[in-house]
Design a protein around this motif. Sequence first.
Motif, PDB file in Angstrom:
ATOM      1  N   LEU A   1      31.961  25.431  44.693  1.00  0.00           N
ATOM      2  CA  LEU A   1      31.073  26.583  44.749  1.00  0.00           C
ATOM      3  C   LEU A   1      30.489  26.694  46.158  1.00  0.00           C
ATOM      4  O   LEU A   1      29.807  25.781  46.625  1.00  0.00           O
ATOM      5  N   ASP A   2      30.779  27.801  46.815  1.00  0.00           N
ATOM      6  CA  ASP A   2      30.296  28.031  48.172  1.00  0.00           C
ATOM      7  C   ASP A   2      28.983  28.801  48.071  1.00  0.00           C
ATOM      8  O   ASP A   2      28.974  30.023  47.904  1.00  0.00           O
ATOM      9  N   ARG A   3      27.890  28.082  48.182  1.00  0.00           N
ATOM     10  CA  ARG A   3      26.577  28.696  48.025  1.00  0.00           C
ATOM     11  C   ARG A   3      26.152  29.481  49.268  1.00  0.00           C
ATOM     12  O   ARG A   3      25.166  30.217  49.232  1.00  0.00           O
ATOM     13  N   THR A   4      26.902  29.340  50.347  1.00  0.00           N
ATOM     14  CA  THR A   4      26.599  30.093  51.571  1.00  0.00           C
ATOM     15  C   THR A   4      27.455  31.348  51.675  1.00  0.00           C
ATOM     16  O   THR A   4      26.947  32.458  51.829  1.00  0.00           O
ATOM     17  N   GLY A   5      28.765  31.172  51.590  1.00  0.00           N
ATOM     18  CA  GLY A   5      29.671  32.295  51.767  1.00  0.00           C
ATOM     19  C   GLY A   5      29.990  33.050  50.498  1.00  0.00           C
ATOM     20  O   GLY A   5      30.486  34.174  50.544  1.00  0.00           O
ATOM     21  N   GLY A   6      29.713  32.451  49.331  1.00  0.00           N
ATOM     22  CA  GLY A   6      29.988  33.094  48.055  1.00  0.00           C
ATOM     23  C   GLY A   6      31.273  32.615  47.417  1.00  0.00           C
ATOM     24  O   GLY A   6      32.127  31.997  48.049  1.00  0.00           O
TER      25      GLY A   6
END
Length: 434
Positions: A365-370
């Motif tokens: 899960l990329d919490r920065t890029g989505g």
Amino acid sequence: MPVNRLARPAHHAWLDAECRRLLAFGARSALPDGGAAYLDTHGVPDPTHGVLTWITARTAHAYSLGVLLGVPGSAPVADAALAGLTGRLRDVGHGGWFHALGPDGVPDRAAGKSCYNHTFVLLAASSAALARRPGGTTLLADAADVYLARFWDDTAGRPLDTWDADFTRPDDYRGLNATMHAVEAMLAVADAVEVLDDPVEPAVGGGAAVWRNRAARAARFVVELAAVHHGRLPEHFGPDWTPDLGFHRSRPDDPFKPYGATPGHGLEWSRLLLTVEAAVGVDDALVAAAVRLFDRAVDDGWDADGAEGFVYTTDWDGTPLVRQRMHWVVAEAIAAAAALHRRTGERRYADHYAAWWDYAERHLLDRTGGSWWHELDPRNLPATTVWPGKPDVYHALQATLLPRLPLAPTLARALRSGLLAPPPKDADGRWRPA
């Protein structure tokens, strides 16, 4: 003993938030001329990939689910994708759908017409029709006609894989990947034609029971394969469905047809076999095969080389070959574990489920890029050797929905029927059978 997340309303709320986060990421995929874009790591359309039918169809499916969930902004994305399927991706001269349009807008004829693409069009049309999207019902009738005329082999009880662009000659290759998505799509078609308010021709394809029977026939072939090959499914076959275990030996990291066994597909089939059983009636052989496929995929694929994650492929003795970690494998593992827990009540599946969501949160899960990183290297760092960018949200989105729904009906009909709710619990916190 760890908490059983599957029975916790708070976990269901977390899944709902992740579902909405994924839908927000893919919202820019809608193309003004119709179709859906391949997305880069930031959710921006990447025009170098052109317009792919399978991406467009999966986007139409995902955002039709978004409409059924009541997520604002889903309808325009679903409708743009559908406009691509009813418009410029459709081959009006020879029928069916092109594999893709190039960056210049010219249809890709060299790739021919694939069952893989057409099953996703079937799935998209089923979901769009149930979500009451304009043109969805007509697309469903058209897609069913093409699929039955060109791909479904009723003698074999499974589909052909590929034709040339003009539908004049089928390829000798037969594949289990396309068969798997055909099972998914046929179950969805059955659910759609059974309940549509403004139905397609009532007897399209023989009606709901006939579509389910087709899906069950293909599923039972996989039951046989799982027994003969000890849970490692052959993916590639000749025209008589004889396994070709050496196919693509020189291309072990092919994104669609790799050499060897694919643990992710074992997990995906595991879940699908349970869905088939829920749709057609109790069948212990389907359940036993689902358990066999799940256990083999976990034994061969998970933590197979000293690091967390599922390897992409293994040799026929279970030795890891391509050690990249694909996001879709974890998504399917999560869904399979939830399905097996629902069907059997065994706690070990809930424990796997929790462990794999923890892994996804740590690494995918990329919490920065989505969205989710689509590929990781053996050290669990983002990589792009097989899957550049974050093309679409199909697998991850379904991983947020399937654990919250019964094994049948399929997703769009379940959402339309209002079945998305925390599951009933026994005193020990275990799910009761759906």
